[in-house]
Enzyme design. Structure first.
Site, short mmCIF file in Angstrom:
data_model
loop_
_atom_site.label_atom_id
_atom_site.label_comp_id
_atom_site.label_asym_id
_atom_site.label_seq_id
_atom_site.Cartn_x
_atom_site.Cartn_y
_atom_site.Cartn_z
N GLY A 219 0.81 -1.22 0.00
CA GLY A 219 0.00 0.00 0.00
C GLY A 219 0.84 1.26 0.00
O GLY A 219 1.90 1.35 -0.65
N SER A 220 0.39 2.23 0.79
CA SER A 220 1.00 3.56 0.73
C SER A 220 2.46 3.61 1.17
O SER A 220 3.12 4.63 0.94
CB SER A 220 0.19 4.52 1.59
N THR A 221 2.95 2.55 1.83
CA THR A 221 4.37 2.57 2.22
C THR A 221 5.28 2.56 0.99
O THR A 221 6.48 2.83 1.09
CB THR A 221 4.72 1.38 3.14
N ILE A 222 4.68 2.26 -0.18
CA ILE A 222 5.45 2.26 -1.43
C ILE A 222 5.55 3.67 -2.02
O ILE A 222 6.48 3.98 -2.78
CB ILE A 222 4.77 1.31 -2.45
N LYS A 223 4.58 4.53 -1.67
CA LYS A 223 4.53 5.87 -2.29
C LYS A 223 5.86 6.62 -2.25
O LYS A 223 6.28 7.22 -3.25
CB LYS A 223 3.42 6.71 -1.64
#
Lengths: 85, 589
Positions: free
Chosen positions: B304-308
């Site tokens: 999820g957003s930890t990849i952003k």
């Protein structure tokens, strides 16, 4: 004849030495076995002590002792002072 | 009677006899020779073995299995002696006609059953068959109890010593340390990875025994056993326990299925804590069930957003945007390639920094449109996604990162905010070492060693520094993880809140979440990286990564900073001036 006598004496000496060495080997082995058993017992004791030490030195136990027996407490934010390097 | 007339005739007869005798002798010699050949050649091995068995007794000498210790020498696994109490049914007798003796026997029996924690009737049942010379009365008896039993002096009672693996720290380190099977070999965790080194080598002694099987004492050969090596892990037990307790509190409060946490030393890549809640008791006998696995390395989830921050880092690295570039996220809904991409609310035109701060999916998707699939996929691989971490932990998986050539436009867009791929928690933690190490990915380790570890350059120091500033904003009061803040320190990180995938029908389960947070600190000179994930918290009690995983991060990081005596870098100048005296038990020095 003389030679035979000398050889006979030498034979007796070797025979006695062999018996003596065998006896020494047996007693040394018995000693070694005994020492090995002692080592094992000591290792077992050391293990038990290490486990006891590990159980006594748990952070929860130290904190409990510090709070209950020594009346220690974690300083609050107000009590803390910062060292500026 | 034959009458011999001449000497010649006498010898003629003698020759016949002589021949007969010779033939007999020859026959006997042939038989003896054949028997000798049979014994010396054909049955040699069998006879030698029998002879050895009659005269010698081979005894295996077992080595001590090595200990498993944490980085500070705290005990995590140890082999302890325990005993089985054996009874000789033929010899044990608790009955006597003499009243005085009977009273003594009754007392002995009472004490024995009390020490063995069994009913006297059960003891009688076990010893009923008087032909049985070795009945196991009880196993797993401690050395202290064994001594007390032997002091009773009951005839026919003996004790067999065996070694059992003992794990004093129980649940918090169970997944890392693992356990051994009934054969003494490692089955899981470090016990399995390092089994050969821990096990050591068996020794052997050969005793000469008498006809009555008594050991005479002389030996033929002896090989002393080689004790197993002690294994020192990189784990810090204090932090491991702190992480476990923090996870337990959160999982129970939010009625989640489970939680996992990984804490790394950003400077060395050493794993300081890796724990999961619920855990299991490695000292128990039924070590089965779904909580046996070390979920931090065996279970995957969509990051999820930890990849952003990674997709943003690619754009910064390629100079496609700057951290102050503006991105229009519109009204919070954006249709791309026929699919809707949504934000929590309408953010309008925001800076790149704010895209991360508020975790805008639309912002990330729009940034990713400016970079090529090959650049994004290559960078994700460089950060360690889709590749095993190298700690060789049993059951470790690599996660999924599809080949970028098969990505459709929407796949490319979704990859930028962590959907359509999967990773383990430990991969996520390792990936963030890049931001903590001026752009270099640290190889991680679980076993202490002096081997040289070479980091891989992933980002330039400038991009990495810019990313740190952006990630720090996430823990601001208006960011997505203000609860991840640590008093006195500057910390940075990123939240992740993803739907769980539906393993049966495919697609997503829109009311089941994986809540995660991955962060690092102190920002001035990052020392620790920590990743936390909470599996399926109860929706009504909050489910965002910042709300659930953030406080776990904060609690553990606070302890890590304190125990490793790191300089506070997060106090305001005014605050520092007010607190510039040295603290020492309320008195001023």
């Amino acid at each position: 004849m003389k030679l035979n006598l000398i050889l006979f004496v030498v034979l007796i000496i070797f025979a006695l030495t062999t018996v003596n060495f065998k006896h020494q080997t047996r007693s040394n082995y018995a000693e070694l076995d005994e020492e090995n058993k002692k080592t094992l017992d000591l290792k077992d004791q050391q293990t038990m002590l290490r486990i006891e030490e590990s159980s006594e030195s748990r952070i929860e136990k130290i904190e409990k002792t510090a709070k209950q027996k020594l009346n220690m407490q974690v300083p609050s934010k107000k009590e803390k002072r910062v060292i500026i390097r | 009677m034959i009458k011999i007339k001449s000497r010649k005739e006498y010898f003629e007869l003698s020759r016949a006899r002589r021949r007969t005798v010779l033939i007999l002798l020859l026959g006997m010699f042939i038989i003896l020779f054949a028997q000798t050949i049979k014994l010396a050649v054909f049955e040699k091995n069998k006879l030698q073995k029998e002879s050895r068995q009659r005269q010698h007794r081979e005894l295996d000498l077992y080595p001590y299995r090595g200990k498993i210790l944490d980085r500070n020498g705290s005990l995590l696994a140890e082999s302890t002696p325990i005993y089985s109490i054996i009874g000789d049914a033929a010899e044990i007798n608790f009955k006597s006609k003499d009243l005085n003796v009977q009273a003594k026997l009754d007392s002995q029996k009472k004490q024995l059953t009390s020490l063995l924690r069994m009913r006297p009737t059960d003891l009688d049942k076990k010893l009923k068959n008087k032909k049985r010379r070795a009945v196991r009365l009880k196993k797993n008896i401690s050395p202290d109890t064994k001594i007390k039993i032997m002091k009773l002096g009951i005839k026919g009672i003996s004790a067999n010593k065996i070694y059992k693996r003992f794990y004093p720290e129980n649940g918090p380190v169970a997944h890392v340390v693992g356990f051994t099977g009934s054969d003494g070999n490692g089955q899981e965790g470090i016990e399995r990875i390092m089994n050969k080194a821990l096990a050591g080598e068996k020794g052997k002694k050969i005793n000469l025994i008498a006809r009555d099987k008594r050991v005479v004492g002389e030996f033929q050969a002896i090989k002393l056993p080689k004790d197993g090596e002690d294994i020192r892990l990189t784990i810090d037990l204090r932090l491991q326990n702190e992480a476990y307790n923090a996870l337990q509190k959160t999982v129970e409060k939010h009625e989640a299925i489970s939680g996992s946490a990984v804490l790394l030393d950003a400077k060395t890549g050493e794993i300081l804590a890796m724990t999961n809640y619920p855990s299991f008791n490695p000292n128990g006998y039924n070590k089965v069930g779904k909580f046996i696995k070390n979920r931090a390395v065996t279970d995957v989830f969509e990051p999820g957003s930890t990849i952003k921050p990674i997709s943003l880092a690619v754009a910064l690295e390629k100079n496609i945007i700057t951290k102050d570039s503006l991105i229009d996220t519109g009204n919070g809904k954006y249709k791309y390639e026929g699919k809707w991409i949504e934000d929590h609310k309408a953010y309008g035109e925001i800076t790149v920094k704010d895209v991360i701060k508020v975790s805008s999916n639309i912002g990330s998707a729009k940034i990713s449109q400016k970079i090529s699939s090959i650049n994004l996929a290559t960078m994700l691989k460089k950060f360690g996604y889709g590749i095993k971490t190298g700690i060789n932990f049993p059951g470790e998986v690599r996660g999924t990162l599809r080949n970028h050539t098969k990505w459709k436009k929407i796949d490319h867009s979704r990859a930028s905010y962590g959907y359509g791929m999967s990773s383990t928690l430990i991969q996520t933690a390792q990936a963030y070492t890049v931001f903590a190490n001026e752009g270099k990915l640290k190889p991680i380790s679980l076993i202490k060693s002096n081997d040289l570890k070479i980091s891989k350059r992933v980002l330039s120091p400038e991009t990495s520094k810019a990313m740190l500033t952006i990630l720090e904003s996430v823990t601001d009061h208006d960011g997505t993880a203000p609860k991840a803040k640590v008093y006195g320190y500057r910390v940075a990180g990123k939240t992740g809140t993803t739907w769980k995938t539906d393993p049966v029908n495919g697609g997503y389960l829109r009311d089941k979440y994986m809540s995660s947070f991955v962060g690092l600190g102190p920002v001035t000179n990052p020392r620790f990286v920590m990743a936390v994930v909470i599996d399926e918290p109860l929706k009504k009690r909050g489910y965002s990564g910042g709300t659930l995983a953030g406080p776990v991060f904060s609690r553990v990081m606070a302890k890590a900073f304190e125990w490793y005596s790191l300089d506070a870098d997060g106090l305001e100048l005014e605050e520092m001036q007010n607190k510039k005296e040295v603290y020492a038990d309320k008195r001023k020095l």
